[in-house]
Design a protein around this motif. Structure first.
Motif, PDB file in Angstrom:
ATOM      1  N   THR A   1      -4.096  -9.496   2.900  1.00 48.31           N
ATOM      2  CA  THR A   1      -4.809  -8.307   3.385  1.00 48.31           C
ATOM      3  C   THR A   1      -4.011  -7.014   3.190  1.00 48.31           C
ATOM      4  N   ASP A   2      -2.939  -7.059   2.438  1.00 49.24           N
ATOM      5  CA  ASP A   2      -2.157  -5.842   2.200  1.00 49.24           C
ATOM      6  C   ASP A   2      -3.017  -4.809   1.469  1.00 49.24           C
ATOM      7  N   LEU A   3      -2.920  -3.567   1.910  1.00 52.23           N
ATOM      8  CA  LEU A   3      -3.675  -2.495   1.276  1.00 52.23           C
ATOM      9  C   LEU A   3      -3.094  -1.145   1.674  1.00 52.23           C
ATOM     10  N   ILE A   4      -3.540  -0.125   0.990  1.00 56.36           N
ATOM     11  CA  ILE A   4      -3.163   1.253   1.304  1.00 56.36           C
ATOM     12  C   ILE A   4      -4.443   2.080   1.410  1.00 56.36           C
ATOM     13  N   VAL A   5      -4.579   2.803   2.492  1.00 61.61           N
ATOM     14  CA  VAL A   5      -5.727   3.695   2.673  1.00 61.61           C
ATOM     15  C   VAL A   5      -5.237   5.125   2.543  1.00 61.61           C
ATOM     16  N   ASP A   6      -5.748   5.811   1.542  1.00 64.08           N
ATOM     17  CA  ASP A   6      -5.364   7.203   1.278  1.00 64.08           C
ATOM     18  C   ASP A   6      -6.468   8.125   1.783  1.00 64.08           C
ATOM     19  N   TYR A   7      -6.172   8.903   2.822  1.00 67.11           N
ATOM     20  CA  TYR A   7      -7.102   9.922   3.324  1.00 67.11           C
ATOM     21  C   TYR A   7      -6.872  11.162   2.455  1.00 67.11           C
ATOM     22  N   VAL A   8      -7.678  11.277   1.416  1.00 65.52           N
ATOM     23  CA  VAL A   8      -7.384  12.197   0.313  1.00 65.52           C
ATOM     24  C   VAL A   8      -7.234  13.642   0.772  1.00 65.52           C
ATOM     25  N   ASP A   9      -8.216  14.167   1.471  1.00 68.61           N
ATOM     26  CA  ASP A   9      -8.182  15.585   1.856  1.00 68.61           C
ATOM     27  C   ASP A   9      -7.171  15.870   2.956  1.00 68.61           C
ATOM     28  N   GLU A  10      -6.850  14.858   3.737  1.00 63.27           N
ATOM     29  CA  GLU A  10      -5.910  15.035   4.850  1.00 63.27           C
ATOM     30  C   GLU A  10      -4.462  14.821   4.404  1.00 63.27           C
ATOM     31  N   GLY A  11      -4.273  14.269   3.196  1.00 68.71           N
ATOM     32  CA  GLY A  11      -2.919  14.014   2.718  1.00 68.71           C
ATOM     33  C   GLY A  11      -2.189  12.985   3.546  1.00 68.71           C
ATOM     34  N   LYS A  12      -2.923  11.957   4.003  1.00 73.93           N
ATOM     35  CA  LYS A  12      -2.341  10.941   4.883  1.00 73.93           C
ATOM     36  C   LYS A  12      -2.544   9.562   4.277  1.00 73.93           C
ATOM     37  N   ARG A  13      -1.552   8.700   4.405  1.00 80.08           N
ATOM     38  CA  ARG A  13      -1.667   7.320   3.935  1.00 80.08           C
ATOM     39  C   ARG A  13      -1.279   6.349   5.044  1.00 80.08           C
ATOM     40  N   VAL A  14      -2.055   5.276   5.164  1.00 79.17           N
ATOM     41  CA  VAL A  14      -1.756   4.237   6.145  1.00 79.17           C
ATOM     42  C   VAL A  14      -1.932   2.881   5.473  1.00 79.17           C
ATOM     43  N   THR A  15      -1.474   1.831   6.150  1.00 77.70           N
ATOM     44  CA  THR A  15      -1.546   0.493   5.575  1.00 77.70           C
ATOM     45  C   THR A  15      -2.468  -0.421   6.368  1.00 77.70           C
ATOM     46  N   SER A  16      -3.443   0.179   7.049  1.00 77.31           N
ATOM     47  CA  SER A  16      -4.395  -0.613   7.827  1.00 77.31           C
ATOM     48  C   SER A  16      -5.769   0.051   7.808  1.00 77.31           C
ATOM     49  N   LEU A  17      -6.813  -0.760   7.910  1.00 72.04           N
ATOM     50  CA  LEU A  17      -8.178  -0.241   8.012  1.00 72.04           C
ATOM     51  C   LEU A  17      -8.530   0.112   9.456  1.00 72.04           C
ATOM     52  N   TYR A  18      -7.613  -0.153  10.365  1.00 69.94           N
ATOM     53  CA  TYR A  18      -7.903   0.028  11.789  1.00 69.94           C
ATOM     54  C   TYR A  18      -6.941   1.021  12.428  1.00 69.94           C
ATOM     55  N   ASN A  19      -7.509   1.878  13.256  1.00 73.01           N
ATOM     56  CA  ASN A  19      -6.721   2.882  13.966  1.00 73.01           C
ATOM     57  C   ASN A  19      -6.632   2.469  15.434  1.00 73.01           C
ATOM     58  N   SER A  20      -5.568   1.767  15.785  1.00 73.63           N
ATOM     59  CA  SER A  20      -5.439   1.213  17.133  1.00 73.63           C
ATOM     60  C   SER A  20      -5.397   2.293  18.213  1.00 73.63           C
TER      61      SER A  20
END
Length: 384
Positions: A265-284
């Motif tokens: 389940t490894d992945l990278i989520v790039d919030y393009v306009d916000e310039g933010k990257r995270v490694t989860s689909l969930y925001n705890s």
């Protein structure tokens, strides 16, 4: 004569008292600072409009000021609770466009499409699909709870026929767009919790059933039994319909997430306009907030780029509303890259996306109510 004089004095005193009460409320409204957000309603409140001559002439200022006074009225939450309580005692089953069905099931009224906006959106989608003859374009409209859970509607409630609206969209899009039917599958599970009681979204279970129904159209042939395991991440969710209506505010619900049992389940989520990257689909951190549904992807953003470790070479573009947020995690084992765009916030064009990400497949995923209200799709998908 004496009785007339006494009655006149009482009427005068009542009139003076009424004026004094109005004056006190007006004075308090001036003194008490404005609020920016209503926690009870889970929405931003109207702020005081700027006084401009042009807005006075065209009537905009008066309308905005009325909305401002309604939102900022002192004791608004108290008076709102009183109104809801009185309506419920009187047998009321609808508040602010929200129906209260059997067993406390809250449901939005079915929205009627704006014909002009709908026609423009469908034309743009169809034109786009026809211009991309080598790329499959698919449409998945999710019926809203009031359409699927008809047996739970309050007595004598009348709602629009969303099934007929879907049929019209399918017909208008024609063969250029592949229709993915999830309504039939959802209708088989009406005795299960496929929609939240206090929120307009489907539950993750509902999204899972839809994923199973959509899988063949997406080229996914895996047997889904035992493929995912669910975990409860909160049991204290009280959703947007409770906030909007003022009903079921004490109801607490569970939110689940589904995790693949086998795939990495490894992945990278790039919030393009916000310039933010995270490694989860969930925001705890969202689980500490009022709107806990934003645990999925952190809420709605203009453009996300999700890169996975899937062995697939396919790159999927999802054009969506918030219903897709809890659906997307099911897709990550099957796509190398998933680009997610929400036309309500995205300011670019479809050409920008197609050129930048080399998309190989496109999926429109909307709830019926959002799709029929949306007036942004045609702007993003206008083919030049």
């Amino acid at each position: 004569m004496k009785n007339k004089r006494n009655r006149s004095m009482r009427e005068t005193l009542i009139g003076i008292l009424f004026v004094l009460i109005l004056f006190v409320f007006m004075l308090v409204n001036i003194i008490v600072p404005d609020k920016t957000k209503s926690e009870m309603e889970n929405r931003m409140l109207t702020t005081k409009p700027k006084l401009q001559w042009s807005s006075i002439v065209n009537g905009d200022y008066t309308k905005k000021f009325e909305n401002y006074m309604t939102d900022q009225f002192v004791g608004r939450d108290f008076w709102r609770k009183m109104k809801v309580a009185v309506d419920q005692i009187g047998g009321g089953r609808q508040e602010n466009g929200v129906l209260k069905g059997k067993k406390g099931q809250l449901m939005e009224q079915i929205e009627v499409a704006d014909k002009e906006h709908l026609a423009a959106n469908l034309k743009a989608i169809k034109s786009f699909a026809e211009s991309q003859s080598d790329i499959p374009v698919k449409m998945m409209l999710v019926p809203d709870a009031a359409n699927v859970l008809e047996k739970d509607l309050p007595a004598f409630a009348k709602v629009e026929d969303q099934t007929q609206m879907f049929s019209m969209v399918k017909k208008d899009l024609g063969d250029a767009v592949e229709w993915i039917d999830v309504a039939t599958e959802l209708s088989k599970h009406t005795n299960e919790k496929i929609y939240y009681k206090t929120d307009h979204h489907w539950t993750t279970l509902g999204a899972f059933y839809a994923f199973q129904a959509a899988a063949p159209s997406l080229g996914i042939t895996d047997d889904m039994s035992g493929k995912y395991v669910s975990y409860a991440v909160t049991d204290s969710f009280n959703g947007s319909l409770a906030s909007k209506s003022g009903m079921n505010l004490k109801e607490k619900e569970q939110i689940d997430i589904y995790v693949p049992t086998e795939e990495d389940t490894d992945l990278i989520v790039d919030y393009v306009d916000e310039g933010k990257r995270v490694t989860s689909l969930y925001n705890s951190s969202a689980l500490k907030e009022k709107d806990k549904y934003t645990v999925f992807l952190g809420g709605n953003y203009s453009l996300l780029d999700i890169r996975t470790v899937s062995t697939s070479k396919e790159k999927l573009l999802i054009v969506k509303d918030s219903f897709a947020n809890s659906f997307i995690p099911f897709l990550t084992p099957y796509y190398r890259e998933i680009v997610v765009v929400d036309p309500r916030y995205y300011s670019g064009t479809i050409n920008d996306l197609m050129d930048s990400y080399r998309i190989s497949e496109v999926l429109f995923l909307y709830s019926g109510n959002t799709f029929f209200k949306d007036n942004n799709i045609s702007g993003v998908f206008a083919v030049e």
